[in-house]
Design a protein around this motif. Structure first.
Motif, mmCIF file in Angstrom:
data_model
loop_
_atom_site.group_PDB
_atom_site.id
_atom_site.type_symbol
_atom_site.label_atom_id
_atom_site.label_comp_id
_atom_site.label_asym_id
_atom_site.label_seq_id
_atom_site.Cartn_x
_atom_site.Cartn_y
_atom_site.Cartn_z
ATOM 1 N N ARG A 18 25.542 45.620 48.791
ATOM 2 C CA ARG A 18 26.813 45.193 48.195
ATOM 3 C C ARG A 18 27.499 44.258 49.177
ATOM 4 O O ARG A 18 27.542 44.524 50.375
ATOM 5 C CB ARG A 18 27.717 46.389 47.926
ATOM 6 C CG ARG A 18 27.091 47.391 46.976
ATOM 7 C CD ARG A 18 28.028 48.488 46.599
ATOM 8 N NE ARG A 18 28.608 49.132 47.780
ATOM 9 C CZ ARG A 18 29.644 49.949 47.734
ATOM 10 N NH1 ARG A 18 30.229 50.217 46.589
ATOM 11 N NH2 ARG A 18 30.112 50.500 48.825
ATOM 12 N N ASP A 19 28.043 43.163 48.658
ATOM 13 C CA ASP A 19 28.782 42.247 49.520
ATOM 14 C C ASP A 19 30.254 42.655 49.542
ATOM 15 O O ASP A 19 30.686 43.540 48.804
ATOM 16 C CB ASP A 19 28.600 40.797 49.078
ATOM 17 C CG ASP A 19 29.082 40.557 47.655
ATOM 18 O OD1 ASP A 19 29.381 41.534 46.959
ATOM 19 O OD2 ASP A 19 29.154 39.386 47.255
ATOM 20 N N ALA A 20 31.029 42.022 50.401
ATOM 21 C CA ALA A 20 32.430 42.387 50.597
ATOM 22 C C ALA A 20 33.242 42.206 49.318
ATOM 23 O O ALA A 20 34.147 42.996 49.039
ATOM 24 C CB ALA A 20 33.033 41.546 51.723
ATOM 25 N N TYR A 21 32.929 41.200 48.522
ATOM 26 C CA TYR A 21 33.664 40.952 47.280
ATOM 27 C C TYR A 21 33.473 42.109 46.295
ATOM 28 O O TYR A 21 34.416 42.541 45.641
ATOM 29 C CB TYR A 21 33.223 39.630 46.655
ATOM 30 C CG TYR A 21 33.559 38.441 47.506
ATOM 31 C CD1 TYR A 21 34.854 37.932 47.546
ATOM 32 C CD2 TYR A 21 32.589 37.832 48.299
ATOM 33 C CE1 TYR A 21 35.179 36.847 48.335
ATOM 34 C CE2 TYR A 21 32.903 36.741 49.091
ATOM 35 C CZ TYR A 21 34.198 36.260 49.105
ATOM 36 O OH TYR A 21 34.516 35.200 49.894
ATOM 37 N N THR A 22 32.248 42.603 46.177
ATOM 38 C CA THR A 22 31.958 43.705 45.270
ATOM 39 C C THR A 22 32.670 44.972 45.713
ATOM 40 O O THR A 22 33.246 45.690 44.895
ATOM 41 C CB THR A 22 30.433 43.956 45.206
ATOM 42 O OG1 THR A 22 29.773 42.734 44.909
ATOM 43 C CG2 THR A 22 30.095 44.986 44.163
ATOM 44 N N VAL A 64 41.090 46.038 45.350
ATOM 45 C CA VAL A 64 41.791 45.195 46.316
ATOM 46 C C VAL A 64 41.391 43.748 46.060
ATOM 47 O O VAL A 64 40.219 43.446 45.859
ATOM 48 C CB VAL A 64 41.406 45.598 47.765
ATOM 49 C CG1 VAL A 64 42.095 44.710 48.772
ATOM 50 C CG2 VAL A 64 41.693 47.053 48.006
ATOM 51 N N SER A 65 42.351 42.836 46.096
ATOM 52 C CA SER A 65 42.015 41.425 45.931
ATOM 53 C C SER A 65 41.538 40.869 47.276
ATOM 54 O O SER A 65 41.990 41.297 48.336
ATOM 55 C CB SER A 65 43.215 40.628 45.432
ATOM 56 O OG SER A 65 44.190 40.539 46.444
ATOM 57 N N MET A 66 40.649 39.902 47.236
ATOM 58 C CA MET A 66 40.111 39.322 48.472
ATOM 59 C C MET A 66 41.192 38.550 49.219
ATOM 60 O O MET A 66 41.144 38.421 50.435
ATOM 61 C CB MET A 66 38.913 38.420 48.179
ATOM 62 C CG MET A 66 37.652 39.187 47.842
ATOM 63 S SD MET A 66 37.214 40.486 49.015
ATOM 64 C CE MET A 66 36.707 39.543 50.417
ATOM 65 N N GLU A 67 42.202 38.056 48.499
ATOM 66 C CA GLU A 67 43.304 37.377 49.159
ATOM 67 C C GLU A 67 44.031 38.349 50.078
ATOM 68 O O GLU A 67 44.392 38.022 51.205
ATOM 69 C CB GLU A 67 44.262 36.822 48.111
ATOM 70 C CG GLU A 67 45.447 36.108 48.698
ATOM 71 C CD GLU A 67 46.386 35.613 47.621
ATOM 72 O OE1 GLU A 67 47.605 35.721 47.819
ATOM 73 O OE2 GLU A 67 45.895 35.108 46.577
ATOM 74 N N VAL A 102 42.692 40.943 51.475
ATOM 75 C CA VAL A 102 41.797 41.282 52.593
ATOM 76 C C VAL A 102 41.930 40.243 53.708
ATOM 77 O O VAL A 102 42.035 40.579 54.881
ATOM 78 C CB VAL A 102 40.336 41.395 52.123
ATOM 79 C CG1 VAL A 102 39.395 41.509 53.291
ATOM 80 C CG2 VAL A 102 40.177 42.570 51.174
ATOM 81 N N PHE A 103 41.921 38.955 53.325
ATOM 82 C CA PHE A 103 41.922 37.903 54.336
ATOM 83 C C PHE A 103 43.308 37.649 54.936
ATOM 84 O O PHE A 103 43.422 37.337 56.106
ATOM 85 C CB PHE A 103 41.347 36.609 53.750
ATOM 86 C CG PHE A 103 39.861 36.677 53.523
ATOM 87 C CD1 PHE A 103 38.994 36.934 54.567
ATOM 88 C CD2 PHE A 103 39.325 36.503 52.245
ATOM 89 C CE1 PHE A 103 37.629 37.024 54.357
ATOM 90 C CE2 PHE A 103 37.964 36.586 52.039
ATOM 91 C CZ PHE A 103 37.118 36.841 53.096
ATOM 92 N N THR A 104 44.368 37.770 54.138
ATOM 93 C CA THR A 104 45.709 37.480 54.650
ATOM 94 C C THR A 104 46.409 38.718 55.194
ATOM 95 O O THR A 104 47.320 38.617 55.995
ATOM 96 C CB THR A 104 46.591 36.873 53.548
ATOM 97 O OG1 THR A 104 46.702 37.806 52.464
ATOM 98 C CG2 THR A 104 46.026 35.563 53.063
ATOM 99 N N GLY A 105 46.000 39.901 54.731
ATOM 100 C CA GLY A 105 46.632 41.132 55.200
ATOM 101 C C GLY A 105 47.921 41.437 54.453
ATOM 102 O O GLY A 105 48.671 42.335 54.830
ATOM 103 N N LYS A 106 48.215 40.686 53.396
ATOM 104 C CA LYS A 106 49.458 40.906 52.639
ATOM 105 C C LYS A 106 49.184 41.543 51.300
ATOM 106 O O LYS A 106 48.259 41.364 50.665
ATOM 107 C CB LYS A 106 50.182 39.583 52.424
ATOM 108 C CG LYS A 106 50.625 38.976 53.736
ATOM 109 C CD LYS A 106 51.306 37.671 53.495
ATOM 110 C CE LYS A 106 51.697 37.014 54.813
ATOM 111 N NZ LYS A 106 52.292 35.736 54.645
#
Length: 173
Positions: free
Chosen positions: A153-157, A164-167, A169-173
């Motif tokens: 499984r990749d991080a998106y899955t 959780v939205s990937m946005e 995950v990357f921004t922390g908001k």
């Protein structure tokens, strides 16, 4: 744990490339003499994350290979491939064969033996470290390798499954 369905349907089969993994000659001895048949295990993939395997049996090698290709096209699975490697380490067992797959940096190449190499190259993985433990039977090695790849499984899955939205995950908001 719920059974997940990774089956894939492609628009056209022309993009699939087939690789012959092994041919086995089987001899049946009867009153009239010996009869030879052939069993061929074949792997098909589009070198972009789709893989399938099949077994074909026939009286001639070419017919057995074609039957194997047809069987392989019927059970295709989607595999996450990130920058030419796999997302994380994975161990899988199928009967007597156990495989260990580990991501590698760019330029490493496919460090794997016969049956595993055919599967990994067909799926489009260019950099991976792989180890086969236990049985060296090509049938079980192919099945164990595809099982390991299908469980990845990749991080998106993972983020999607957790809600959780990937946005985020990357921004922390």
């Amino acid at each position: 744990m719920a059974e997940k369905n990774n089956s894939v349907r492609l628009a056209n089969d022309s993009e699939l490339k087939d690789r012959l993994v092994a041919i086995n000659r089987v001899t049946k001895v009867t009153k009239g003499g010996r009869t030879f048949t052939f069993a061929a295990i074949v792997v098909v993939g589009n070198e972009d994350g789709v893989i399938g395997y099949g077994l074909g049996k026939a009286g001639e090698v070419t017919t057995a290979i074609q039957k194997g290709v047809d069987a392989a096209k019927k059970n295709l699975v989607k595999v996450p491939v990130l920058k030419g490697t796999i997302p994380h380490e994975q161990v899988a067992k199928f009967r007597g064969a156990e495989v260990f797959l580990k991501p590698a940096t760019t330029g490493t190449g496919v460090k794997a033996g016969g049956a595993m190499r055919a599967v990994l190259e067909s799926v489009g993985i260019t950099d991976v470290l792989a180890k086969s433990k236990g049985s060296s039977n090509p049938h079980n090695l192919v099945k164990a390798t595809i099982l390991a790849l299908s469980e990845m499984r990749d991080a998106y899955t993972v983020a999607k499954n957790r809600g959780v939205s990937m946005e985020k995950v990357f921004t922390g908001k």
